[in-house]
Design a protein around this motif. Sequence first.
Motif, PDB file in Angstrom:
ATOM      1  N   UNK A   1      18.538 -62.052  13.074  1.00 35.56           N
ATOM      2  CA  UNK A   1      19.353 -62.833  12.161  1.00 35.56           C
ATOM      3  C   UNK A   1      19.112 -64.263  12.226  1.00 35.56           C
ATOM      4  N   UNK A   2      18.503 -64.950  12.888  1.00 29.32           N
ATOM      5  CA  UNK A   2      18.023 -66.064  12.886  1.00 29.32           C
ATOM      6  C   UNK A   2      16.809 -66.357  12.023  1.00 29.32           C
ATOM      7  N   UNK A   3      15.879 -65.483  12.229  1.00 23.75           N
ATOM      8  CA  UNK A   3      14.674 -65.214  11.523  1.00 23.75           C
ATOM      9  C   UNK A   3      14.945 -65.228  10.080  1.00 23.75           C
ATOM     10  N   UNK A   4      15.867 -64.190   9.846  1.00 21.48           N
ATOM     11  CA  UNK A   4      16.324 -63.977   8.250  1.00 21.48           C
ATOM     12  C   UNK A   4      17.079 -65.125   7.756  1.00 21.48           C
ATOM     13  N   UNK A   5      17.602 -65.696   8.376  1.00 23.94           N
ATOM     14  CA  UNK A   5      18.383 -66.991   7.873  1.00 23.94           C
ATOM     15  C   UNK A   5      17.296 -67.789   7.475  1.00 23.94           C
ATOM     16  N   UNK A   6      16.360 -68.056   8.192  1.00 26.94           N
ATOM     17  CA  UNK A   6      15.325 -69.117   7.832  1.00 26.94           C
ATOM     18  C   UNK A   6      14.427 -68.463   6.897  1.00 26.94           C
ATOM     19  N   UNK A   7      13.959 -67.408   7.091  1.00 27.73           N
ATOM     20  CA  UNK A   7      12.832 -66.840   6.157  1.00 27.73           C
ATOM     21  C   UNK A   7      13.085 -66.160   4.866  1.00 27.73           C
ATOM     22  N   UNK A   8      14.212 -65.287   4.921  1.00 18.74           N
ATOM     23  CA  UNK A   8      14.700 -64.782   3.925  1.00 18.74           C
ATOM     24  C   UNK A   8      15.685 -65.428   2.959  1.00 18.74           C
ATOM     25  N   UNK A   9      16.704 -66.099   3.631  1.00 16.61           N
ATOM     26  CA  UNK A   9      17.816 -66.683   3.044  1.00 16.61           C
ATOM     27  C   UNK A   9      17.309 -68.022   2.439  1.00 16.61           C
TER      28      UNK A   9
ATOM     29  N   UNK B   1       6.266 -73.452  -0.771  1.00 13.85           N
ATOM     30  CA  UNK B   1       7.395 -73.138   0.100  1.00 13.85           C
ATOM     31  C   UNK B   1       6.742 -72.744   1.442  1.00 13.85           C
ATOM     32  N   UNK B   2       6.672 -73.545   2.247  1.00 15.47           N
ATOM     33  CA  UNK B   2       5.853 -73.503   3.578  1.00 15.47           C
ATOM     34  C   UNK B   2       6.827 -73.153   4.547  1.00 15.47           C
ATOM     35  N   UNK B   3       8.146 -73.684   4.592  1.00 12.02           N
ATOM     36  CA  UNK B   3       9.034 -73.727   5.573  1.00 12.02           C
ATOM     37  C   UNK B   3       9.231 -72.404   6.020  1.00 12.02           C
ATOM     38  N   UNK B   4       9.248 -72.187   7.156  1.00  9.61           N
ATOM     39  CA  UNK B   4       9.619 -70.864   8.168  1.00  9.61           C
ATOM     40  C   UNK B   4      10.170 -70.839   9.445  1.00  9.61           C
ATOM     41  N   UNK B   5      10.675 -69.844   9.870  1.00  8.41           N
ATOM     42  CA  UNK B   5      10.746 -69.740  11.278  1.00  8.41           C
ATOM     43  C   UNK B   5       9.529 -68.899  11.869  1.00  8.41           C
ATOM     44  N   UNK B   6       8.694 -69.712  12.598  1.00  4.88           N
ATOM     45  CA  UNK B   6       7.514 -68.744  12.791  1.00  4.88           C
ATOM     46  C   UNK B   6       7.538 -68.363  14.353  1.00  4.88           C
ATOM     47  N   UNK B   7       8.755 -68.426  15.003  1.00  7.40           N
ATOM     48  CA  UNK B   7       8.623 -68.045  16.526  1.00  7.40           C
ATOM     49  C   UNK B   7       8.938 -66.619  16.231  1.00  7.40           C
ATOM     50  N   UNK B   8       8.138 -66.067  17.116  1.00  5.94           N
ATOM     51  CA  UNK B   8       7.889 -64.540  17.129  1.00  5.94           C
ATOM     52  C   UNK B   8       9.400 -63.454  17.390  1.00  5.94           C
TER      53      UNK B   8
ATOM     54  N   UNK C   1       7.736 -57.590  15.719  1.00  2.00           N
ATOM     55  CA  UNK C   1       8.821 -58.639  15.859  1.00  2.00           C
ATOM     56  C   UNK C   1       9.729 -58.936  14.791  1.00  2.00           C
ATOM     57  N   UNK C   2      10.648 -59.755  15.121  1.00  2.25           N
ATOM     58  CA  UNK C   2      11.606 -60.042  14.004  1.00  2.25           C
ATOM     59  C   UNK C   2      10.765 -61.231  13.090  1.00  2.25           C
ATOM     60  N   UNK C   3       9.958 -61.802  13.494  1.00  2.08           N
ATOM     61  CA  UNK C   3       9.188 -62.654  12.481  1.00  2.08           C
ATOM     62  C   UNK C   3       8.390 -61.955  11.329  1.00  2.08           C
TER      63      UNK C   3
ATOM     64  N   UNK D   1       9.244 -58.825  10.447  1.00  2.00           N
ATOM     65  CA  UNK D   1      10.327 -58.123   9.788  1.00  2.00           C
ATOM     66  C   UNK D   1      11.011 -59.077   8.711  1.00  2.00           C
ATOM     67  N   UNK D   2      11.270 -60.286   8.946  1.00  3.81           N
ATOM     68  CA  UNK D   2      11.700 -61.406   8.223  1.00  3.81           C
ATOM     69  C   UNK D   2      10.858 -61.496   7.174  1.00  3.81           C
ATOM     70  N   UNK D   3       9.740 -61.898   7.503  1.00  2.76           N
ATOM     71  CA  UNK D   3       8.766 -62.153   6.556  1.00  2.76           C
ATOM     72  C   UNK D   3       8.518 -60.948   5.424  1.00  2.76           C
ATOM     73  N   UNK D   4       8.541 -59.825   5.722  1.00  6.24           N
ATOM     74  CA  UNK D   4       8.340 -58.765   4.784  1.00  6.24           C
ATOM     75  C   UNK D   4       9.583 -58.472   3.874  1.00  6.24           C
TER      76      UNK D   4
END
Lengths: 327, 357
Positions: free
Chosen positions: B88-96, B76-83, B143-145, B147-150
């Motif tokens: 909410x957008x970062x979470x949608x991609x990285x958490x959800x 699973x490499x897919x991620x939103x990597x923009x910092x 940044x949100x990146x 946080x969403x990754x954590x």
Amino acid sequence: MTGAIDVGIDALTYWVPEHAPTLAELEQAGALRGPASTLASFGFERARVARSESHVDMAAHAVRALLEETGTAPDEIDLVLYAGALTSSTTMECAPAPNGAVLHMRDLMDFFKYPASRLQSEFDLTSATVAGVDQQGCAAIFSAIRLARATLCAEPDVRTVLCVSADRLPHGSSREVVYNLVSDGACAMLVRRGAARNRIVATHQVTKGAFWDSGSLENEIIAAYFPTARTVIEDTLRKAGVTLDDIAWVIPHNVSLRSWEILLGLIGCPREKLFTRNIGRIGHTIAADNFINLRDATDAGLLRKGDLLLLFTFGYGLNWSCMVLEH
Amino acid sequence: MLVTGGTGTLGRELVARLDRDRRATVVVLTRHPAAAAAGLPPDVRTLAGDVRVGGALGLSPVTRHELASQVTDILHCAAETTFHRPLAEARAANVDGTRAVLDFARDCAHLERLACFSTVYVAGRTTGCFTEEDIGGADGFVNSYEQSKAEMETVVRDAMATLPIALYRLSTIIGQSSTGAVTGFNAVHHALRLLYQGLAPMVPGSESALVDLIPVDFAADAAHHLFGHDFTPGGTFHLCSGLPSSATLGALLDATMAAFERHRPAWRKRSIVRPALVKLETYELFVRSVEEAGNEVLLQATRAVQAFAYQLAYPKVFDGRNANAALGAAGIQAPPVLDYYDRVVRWCIETNWGAPT
């Protein structure tokens, strides 16, 4: 070689116009590029704006006060160095100019009318030769002092150098330049060997001609300002053989207080050392700021004999200039 | 073998290695299968899908069922990597998105291995040594990146009880070590461009602060080895430079300016100076001033560098002893960043940061 002889600023005076419109008044008059609130948050309150006085009139006011205050006889002056930041400051005419033009020459011969010669004549400085120092923006007077020091060290028959600086913006022009509030003003000083105070410990200047086109490189200039300022200040301190801890006061050019706070952060200098009194109430008088501030800090009794002072300024061209004085 | 994010900077490199293994059919889940296929090895299959739409992965029920019945490995490499995306957008991609992959994984009857890719910067504002056992965020995030990754890691760790998952935390990837080629621009490259343009007056941080950067070939080699040859379910691994191969911020800035001069001699004439390294409060005062002044160019420049630059104000060293132990035996280690950094900068200059000249 020049360091072997002590040279200092023995006396100095300044002149600023009485007319001091507030930011709100300037905004209402359309003399600001952006909102007054931004300039207010950057530490400005009012500008000094010349009405009928030309830049040469202002220079004359400052010189007259200097000679009277110090009791200096005209024939004591051996050299006049006239510094102007604006292109229009190096000629006699700058106003009134039609269509907002900076330079208004009615005749070809107007190009050969020099303020320094007029001052020499007006004050009967018959022993003095004159020279202009320009093309360095707000750093022009720093260069004049540097040249005065070099001349005093190199030429024994030169005893006193009168350094003068005067600039006024053209009528009707914006008073805001790169988030700074610009005022009109002049200063004059006597630079002498063995001066009783303000011994010049070190001077340093960096010129970056790559930024000569100031209008089109505004953002790059803002970005270059801070790191270069830090380097120049650090190099000046090194030349002087001192550290920031040794400096009693930073005598600024009156660009925004905010930019000074940032620069102080860069160099690691406490804000308490910055003489800030005039930034709000006088604004940025182009080249005269540091010496207006030096005079006022002296008059306010803030400076003690032997205090080391750091003076820093920045001028288009681009030029970063700094000096350390021993009060 | 299912790969999400197979067209990204790391994903593409991983897919190439997995394809060369010939151990299994590689299927890449992508939102743009036609475009993706052009850049992938011919034997690699693409499926139109999206991890952000939930456990269905954007697949038809039939396709999803077929895939789940065959998949043994998931990367699973897919991620939103923009910092600086909104959280909410970062979470949608990285958490959800990760939850969706885990949901799918639970339906894979033959699942043997699942790799989830995170970032060492889940450390957030933590300073000092950050180990593979540490859970970041105690001091907040830059940044949100991050946080969403954590938050993603929390989801992944919960799932480790029932799924064979390994967590790979990547450092910042800057390009190919051998050529300097950059296939995915990130905040480091944007910062480089601002330096080149003379629009970066200051950077928060100190001369001696370590900056952890890795080349994409190391990241891919390391992940490929750990996943394919030394898989440790429940393990967390730092794919980073660490102390031996990182460079100080001061050295990197010097190398940057030297590379600009070396590869574009005319750049020297512009008299652009090395940015000043400043305390965070000074940097924040400058950013606030730019915002108040409303200077659009400098505003964009500071915002572009802000999300990345703030991390520099929280100096830390990433400890990758789990990864190093596993990779050392295979002779895989991150090269010193200064060994290849010049090539990356040259590539950026010569391609005008990937734009047509």
